[in-house]
Design a protein around this motif. Sequence first.
Motif, mmCIF file in Angstrom:
data_model
loop_
_atom_site.group_PDB
_atom_site.id
_atom_site.type_symbol
_atom_site.label_atom_id
_atom_site.label_comp_id
_atom_site.label_asym_id
_atom_site.label_seq_id
_atom_site.Cartn_x
_atom_site.Cartn_y
_atom_site.Cartn_z
ATOM 1 N N ALA A 1 0.816 -1.218 0.000
ATOM 2 C CA ALA A 1 0.000 0.000 0.000
ATOM 3 C C ALA A 1 0.846 1.264 0.000
ATOM 4 N N GLY B 1 -8.960 -2.111 -2.999
ATOM 5 C CA GLY B 1 -7.984 -1.865 -1.947
ATOM 6 C C GLY B 1 -7.649 -3.155 -1.228
ATOM 7 N N LEU C 1 -13.584 0.204 6.037
ATOM 8 C CA LEU C 1 -12.377 0.475 6.817
ATOM 9 C C LEU C 1 -12.595 0.068 8.269
ATOM 10 N N VAL D 1 -7.371 6.513 11.251
ATOM 11 C CA VAL D 1 -7.257 5.838 9.951
ATOM 12 C C VAL D 1 -7.942 6.648 8.859
ATOM 13 N N SER E 1 -6.754 6.117 5.265
ATOM 14 C CA SER E 1 -6.667 5.211 4.121
ATOM 15 C C SER E 1 -6.324 5.978 2.856
ATOM 16 N N LYS F 1 -7.031 4.928 -0.233
ATOM 17 C CA LYS F 1 -8.028 4.779 -1.302
ATOM 18 C C LYS F 1 -9.149 5.804 -1.216
ATOM 19 N N HIS G 1 -18.098 2.229 7.339
ATOM 20 C CA HIS G 1 -17.131 2.242 8.429
ATOM 21 C C HIS G 1 -17.700 3.090 9.557
ATOM 22 N N THR H 1 -14.105 7.193 12.163
ATOM 23 C CA THR H 1 -12.926 6.938 11.341
ATOM 24 C C THR H 1 -12.494 8.228 10.638
ATOM 25 N N CYS I 1 -11.335 9.190 7.856
ATOM 26 C CA CYS I 1 -11.702 9.570 6.487
ATOM 27 C C CYS I 1 -13.047 10.292 6.442
#
Length: 446
Positions: free
Chosen positions: A22, A259, A342, A348, A350, A352, A367, A371, A373
């Motif tokens: 990744a 992913g 996720l 986190v 990520s 992607k 998710h 989180t 994102c």
Amino acid sequence: MISPKRPHLLYVAWGFPPSRGAGVYRALATANAFVDAGWKVTVLTATREVFEYQTGTDTDLELKVDPRLNIVRAPFSWVRGEPDLAKWSRTRIASNLLWSYARAKSDRLAFPEPVYGGWKKALLKETDRIHSADPVDLVIGTANPNVDFVPGWHLHKTAGVPYVMDYRDTWHLNVYTDTFVGSRFSRSARLEKKLLASAAEVWFVNAPIRDWHAQSYAPGSERFRVVANAFDPEFAQAFAGISKPERSDASGLVFGYLGTIYGPMPLRESLEGWRIARTRSKLVRNSRFEIHGRLGHYAEPDPTILALLKEYADDGVSYEGPVSKTAVADKYKGFDALMLILGRSKYVTSGKVFEYAASGLPIASLHHPETACTTILDGHQDWFPVPDLSPESIAETILKTAQRAGDMTPADYARNQAWADHLSRDKQLQPRISHLTELVAEASHG
């Protein structure tokens, strides 16, 4: 008239093409960006055989490597799954268990990190050779593994060279439990503290991780910066003018996940929510859910994850395998909507999520709301987050996303793509490259 010497960057990344890990995308984009900015760049990475035999490769990704980069590969011996028994010592043949124990102890003595610590010796040998042949002006190490930080620290101590620590991951923060890994007085924690205090800059992928480190390691924290993973500008260009894929009325939609699937991700809850949604909507019942990417971190798919996906094969779920970085954009263009799955963590983000945003497609965020994102996608007009991770809530979110995906127009995609422009890689890297170029220039004239 003699042209000024280009500043020389030593960029240390264990994973670099043809690695398919990744972190390779961030490493590749950063090295290429410095070359474009007029730097001479030497990349110090592991040998090809490590990726071919252990983690898997993406040979197409090497086409993205700028030919102006100088690639140096330091030998790396990974104990796990050594395929060539001829390379085994007599001691190891006599007792692989005792040999492995002794090897692990030796690696940690070299550098306090399991598996990778033993790479320190080869890294320093190549670092000294590179610096002797053409003096290095700046070192950037990207982790993990954290041993990638050693060359910068070494040249700083021996030659006064500034270094940057790029945390693609974290060293002592468990991002899922929000706890400190190990003791704060351990050898590795004390070493991290020293490294952070002397770095010219320290990069983190999001603000929550940066803030945690600033609180845990205050000395030098004014040099801590957020450099998000982002997406590459040429990736976004591939989606200019897209429209919905042509499908028959009976074929439904294609939902996609692209992913790596690993760790504490709510995969079963997401699949169960998908199954429930199929019972409530003809559109979703006629649709497919394709999963592209890696199952786990190694070359072979994780058998437990693969078995779970097969449980839902009769529900239109399919595992399509890894995708080369060079083919990712084309895969996105074959989807009607995206599933973002996720693990729960306020740390986190990520990588992607940035590509998802760049595509302009509707996104079902499967998710936990906390989180990290969530803050990245806030403002995206076709983003559908779940209120919680119950299969029932996931099903309702999938139904909303499906309805919207069926109504999308080229203007809707274009609006979402324009909104995502601030998440591009150049917006993240250019301010740091400019600052570091000035830093090196000032040092050379000082």
